[in-house]
Design a protein around this motif. Structure first.
Motif, PDB file in Angstrom:
ATOM      1  N   ILE A  78       0.848  -1.192   0.000  1.00  0.00           N
ATOM      2  CA  ILE A  78       0.000   0.000   0.000  1.00  0.00           C
ATOM      3  C   ILE A  78       0.883   1.241   0.000  1.00  0.00           C
ATOM      4  N   LEU A  80       0.972   5.866  -0.323  1.00  0.00           N
ATOM      5  CA  LEU A  80       0.420   7.201  -0.530  1.00  0.00           C
ATOM      6  C   LEU A  80       0.709   7.601  -1.977  1.00  0.00           C
ATOM      7  N   ILE A  94      -3.145   3.526   8.281  1.00  0.00           N
ATOM      8  CA  ILE A  94      -4.131   2.695   7.585  1.00  0.00           C
ATOM      9  C   ILE A  94      -4.489   1.541   8.515  1.00  0.00           C
ATOM     10  N   ALA A 200      -8.771  10.851   2.528  1.00  0.00           N
ATOM     11  CA  ALA A 200      -7.760  10.011   1.884  1.00  0.00           C
ATOM     12  C   ALA A 200      -8.406   8.963   0.986  1.00  0.00           C
ATOM     13  N   ILE A 206      -4.834   6.598  -1.382  1.00  0.00           N
ATOM     14  CA  ILE A 206      -4.263   5.371  -0.834  1.00  0.00           C
ATOM     15  C   ILE A 206      -4.461   4.264  -1.863  1.00  0.00           C
TER      16      ILE A 206
END
Length: 224
Positions: A78, A80, A94, A200, A206
């Motif tokens: 994962i 940004l 997260i 987000a 994300i």
């Protein structure tokens, strides 16, 4: 005075007969032509249909460099996105139970803005859609450390359209965080998100992608 040919003479009668036959031959269609005419009236000509060949979809080329290096040893990376900082998102936790859904095959750097091909998840090529995973651990992302490998499991749920209990690594799909689901009691509940998660997730900041084949799917029901 010229001699007249008697009307009842044999020669004149044969002449009239020949004329009558000629007229009949020129004005009366044959049985075959009558049949063809009736068939043409009852069965209009069919338009010609060109041969249709199946559409071959050109899968976008994937490069290993699209997926940045990340810490951790999980099966799902994962990150940004690059434009998160421009939108005042510099760090975020997260949480466990975050659900990511596939949006298309990666066509550029994972952290880029919508670098995925929707044709692989919708329309004519919809057979490549409906992959979803849920994180089973949390991770801290920041501008200094934008990516992290964590553990995730596939999610199967009919109401949300999540239909696969495994996610192939070599499909190279781009996932985006879509919500936080309470994966307790074997049901799905999508709670109201608080900031900064709400911005987000809704902003698409994300993203994620499998780093290994992800199996051991979880079948979840709807909230009672």
């Amino acid at each position: 005075m010229a001699n007249r040919v008697p009307l009842e003479s044999g020669a004149f009668m044969r002449f009239l007969a020949l004329v009558a036959l000629a007229l009949l031959a020129g004005c009366t269609p044959s049985n075959e032509s009558q049949s063809n005419s009736l068939q043409a009236d009852s069965d209009p000509p069919k338009p010609s249909i060109p041969d249709r060949k199946p559409v071959e979809y050109a899968v976008p080329e994937f490069k290993d460099s699209f997926v940045p290096h990340a810490v951790g040893n999980g099966n799902f990376e994962i990150c940004l996105t690059d434009d998160a900082e421009e939108n005042d998102l510099t760090a975020i936790m997260i949480p466990e139970g975050t659900v990511f859904q596939s949006w298309g095959q990666i066509t550029g750097p994972l952290r880029g803005i919508q670098n995925f091909d929707r044709n692989t998840t919708s329309g004519e090529h919809a057979a490549l859609q409906a992959y979803a995973v849920v994180t089973i651990e949390s991770a801290q992302l920041s501008v200094k450390q934008p990516c992290h490998n964590i553990e995730a499991r596939p999610v199967v749920n009919d109401s949300f359209g999540f239909g696969f209990d495994s996610v192939p690594f070599d499909r190279h799909l781009n996932f985006q965080a879509g919500g936080l689901m309470r994966v307790s009691g074997n049901y799905i509940d999508n709670p109201k998100l608080k900031e900064p998660l709400s911005s987000a997730f809704s902003g698409g900041y994300i993203v994620g992608t499998p780093t290994k084949n992800i199996g051991d799917g979880i079948r979840l029901d709807d909230k009672p």
